[in-house]
Design a protein around this motif. Structure first.
Motif, PDB file in Angstrom:
ATOM      1  N   ARG A  97       0.814  -1.217   0.000  1.00 46.16           N
ATOM      2  CA  ARG A  97       0.000   0.000   0.000  1.00 46.16           C
ATOM      3  C   ARG A  97       0.846   1.263   0.000  1.00 46.16           C
ATOM      4  O   ARG A  97       0.360   2.339  -0.320  1.00 46.16           O
ATOM      5  N   ARG A  98       2.129   1.148   0.367  1.00 46.94           N
ATOM      6  CA  ARG A  98       3.001   2.322   0.371  1.00 46.94           C
ATOM      7  C   ARG A  98       3.493   2.670  -1.026  1.00 46.94           C
ATOM      8  O   ARG A  98       4.009   3.753  -1.244  1.00 46.94           O
ATOM      9  N   GLU A  99       3.367   1.758  -1.973  1.00 50.12           N
ATOM     10  CA  GLU A  99       3.833   2.013  -3.331  1.00 50.12           C
ATOM     11  C   GLU A  99       2.676   2.415  -4.225  1.00 50.12           C
ATOM     12  O   GLU A  99       1.544   1.967  -4.047  1.00 50.12           O
ATOM     13  N   VAL A 100       2.983   3.242  -5.204  1.00 54.04           N
ATOM     14  CA  VAL A 100       2.005   3.699  -6.179  1.00 54.04           C
ATOM     15  C   VAL A 100       2.401   3.158  -7.545  1.00 54.04           C
ATOM     16  O   VAL A 100       3.557   3.267  -7.954  1.00 54.04           O
ATOM     17  N   GLU A 101       1.441   2.545  -8.217  1.00 56.26           N
ATOM     18  CA  GLU A 101       1.681   2.033  -9.567  1.00 56.26           C
ATOM     19  C   GLU A 101       1.215   3.073 -10.583  1.00 56.26           C
ATOM     20  O   GLU A 101       0.249   3.789 -10.351  1.00 56.26           O
ATOM     21  N   LEU A 102       1.897   3.111 -11.701  1.00 54.36           N
ATOM     22  CA  LEU A 102       1.575   4.055 -12.768  1.00 54.36           C
ATOM     23  C   LEU A 102       1.115   3.291 -14.000  1.00 54.36           C
ATOM     24  O   LEU A 102       1.742   2.302 -14.394  1.00 54.36           O
ATOM     25  N   ARG A 103       0.033   3.777 -14.584  1.00 59.09           N
ATOM     26  CA  ARG A 103      -0.510   3.164 -15.799  1.00 59.09           C
ATOM     27  C   ARG A 103      -0.971   4.256 -16.747  1.00 59.09           C
ATOM     28  O   ARG A 103      -1.423   5.312 -16.306  1.00 59.09           O
ATOM     29  N   LEU A 104      -0.859   3.999 -18.026  1.00 56.20           N
ATOM     30  CA  LEU A 104      -1.414   4.925 -19.003  1.00 56.20           C
ATOM     31  C   LEU A 104      -2.924   4.755 -19.033  1.00 56.20           C
ATOM     32  O   LEU A 104      -3.432   3.638 -18.912  1.00 56.20           O
ATOM     33  N   THR A 105      -3.622   5.848 -19.224  1.00 51.67           N
ATOM     34  CA  THR A 105      -5.073   5.788 -19.405  1.00 51.67           C
ATOM     35  C   THR A 105      -5.354   5.529 -20.884  1.00 51.67           C
ATOM     36  O   THR A 105      -4.439   5.615 -21.731  1.00 51.67           O
ATOM     37  N   ALA A 106      -6.600   5.268 -21.205  1.00 52.60           N
ATOM     38  CA  ALA A 106      -6.987   5.103 -22.612  1.00 52.60           C
ATOM     39  C   ALA A 106      -6.681   6.381 -23.383  1.00 52.60           C
ATOM     40  O   ALA A 106      -6.215   6.336 -24.532  1.00 52.60           O
ATOM     41  N   GLN A 107      -6.879   7.514 -22.747  1.00 50.67           N
ATOM     42  CA  GLN A 107      -6.587   8.804 -23.370  1.00 50.67           C
ATOM     43  C   GLN A 107      -5.079   8.953 -23.630  1.00 50.67           C
ATOM     44  O   GLN A 107      -4.672   9.454 -24.674  1.00 50.67           O
ATOM     45  N   GLY A 108      -4.265   8.499 -22.689  1.00 55.28           N
ATOM     46  CA  GLY A 108      -2.812   8.548 -22.864  1.00 55.28           C
ATOM     47  C   GLY A 108      -2.354   7.650 -23.999  1.00 55.28           C
ATOM     48  O   GLY A 108      -1.511   8.029 -24.822  1.00 55.28           O
ATOM     49  N   ARG A 109      -2.926   6.451 -24.068  1.00 55.04           N
ATOM     50  CA  ARG A 109      -2.581   5.528 -25.171  1.00 55.04           C
ATOM     51  C   ARG A 109      -3.007   6.109 -26.519  1.00 55.04           C
ATOM     52  O   ARG A 109      -2.274   6.007 -27.503  1.00 55.04           O
ATOM     53  N   ALA A 110      -4.185   6.707 -26.543  1.00 57.99           N
ATOM     54  CA  ALA A 110      -4.679   7.310 -27.786  1.00 57.99           C
ATOM     55  C   ALA A 110      -3.756   8.453 -28.236  1.00 57.99           C
ATOM     56  O   ALA A 110      -3.489   8.605 -29.431  1.00 57.99           O
ATOM     57  N   HIS A 111      -3.265   9.229 -27.276  1.00 56.25           N
ATOM     58  CA  HIS A 111      -2.346  10.316 -27.610  1.00 56.25           C
ATOM     59  C   HIS A 111      -1.067   9.754 -28.237  1.00 56.25           C
ATOM     60  O   HIS A 111      -0.596  10.273 -29.255  1.00 56.25           O
ATOM     61  N   LEU A 112      -0.513   8.703 -27.636  1.00 56.00           N
ATOM     62  CA  LEU A 112       0.699   8.090 -28.202  1.00 56.00           C
ATOM     63  C   LEU A 112       0.421   7.526 -29.593  1.00 56.00           C
ATOM     64  O   LEU A 112       1.258   7.662 -30.495  1.00 56.00           O
ATOM     65  N   ASP A 113      -0.726   6.899 -29.779  1.00 60.02           N
ATOM     66  CA  ASP A 113      -1.081   6.358 -31.100  1.00 60.02           C
ATOM     67  C   ASP A 113      -1.152   7.469 -32.150  1.00 60.02           C
ATOM     68  O   ASP A 113      -0.630   7.323 -33.259  1.00 60.02           O
ATOM     69  N   ARG A 114      -1.811   8.590 -31.796  1.00 60.21           N
ATOM     70  CA  ARG A 114      -1.917   9.723 -32.733  1.00 60.21           C
ATOM     71  C   ARG A 114      -0.541  10.307 -33.035  1.00 60.21           C
ATOM     72  O   ARG A 114      -0.224  10.614 -34.185  1.00 60.21           O
TER      73      ARG A 114
END
Length: 186
Positions: A97-114
């Motif tokens: 619980r002390r660690e935070v995981e990072l993930r791309l959102t669908a919006q972030g993935r769409a930005h990379l795709d564009r």
């Protein structure tokens, strides 16, 4: 009076210098015309964070900082901005619980795709000026560079020129994989 250098070391440095020049030109070429499909501007360091998160879905801030060789406070600020624009999501780790995981959102993935599609279009337009023979030779050279860089990234810190004389294994695909195909699912 300077000493003229020649031989394999100098040729290797000449190739590296030429590649650096191409990379710098690409950075200018890709950013010359703004992306009309998005009102959001992502800086080069933020984009680098997104690439790492895409490749290592669920990475924590400490690991991200180590991979980027950046101070934790800098990494945290970059992630704050990416989270604020909706491209990255932070969540508590299931392992700790002390660690935070990072993930791309669908919006972030769409930005990379564009972004990737726009870059490929612009690069294809520039390469259309080269002859088919030149493009075929370039494809072979780019594949060699991609394989060598993939091996270097996996190996860690860069070795001095000539230290690693082994050739990386060929993937056998004939073309580079799409970025993000090594994505972990979580």
């Amino acid at each position: 009076m300077g000493v003229e250098r020649s031989g394999p070391d100098q040729r290797l440095r000449d190739v590296a210098r030429a590649m650096r020049g191409v990379i710098e030109l690409l950075e200018v070429y890709w950013t010359r015309v703004p992306d009309g499909s998005s009102s959001v501007t992502v800086s080069a360091p933020q984009l680098r964070v997104m690439y790492v998160i895409e490749r290592r879905e669920g990475i924590n801030l400490r690991q991200l900082g180590a991979e980027l060789e950046a101070a934790p406070s800098s990494v945290s600020r970059l992630c704050d901005r990416l989270e604020a624009i909706g491209f990255v999501r932070r969540s508590s780790s299931t392992a700790s619980r002390r660690e935070v995981e990072l993930r791309l959102t669908a919006q972030g993935r769409a930005h990379l795709d564009r972004l990737r599609a726009r870059r490929e279009e612009r690069l294809a337009a520039a390469l259309a000026r080269a002859s088919p023979t030149s493009r075929a030779r370039l494809m072979e050279a780019v594949e060699t560079i991609r394989v060598a860089l993939t091996a270097a990234v996996r190996a860690g810190p860069a070795e001095p020129p000539g230290a690693g004389t082994q050739q990386p294994p060929h993937t056998g695909t004939g073309r580079p994989p799409s970025p993000g195909t090594e994505r972990r699912t979580g």
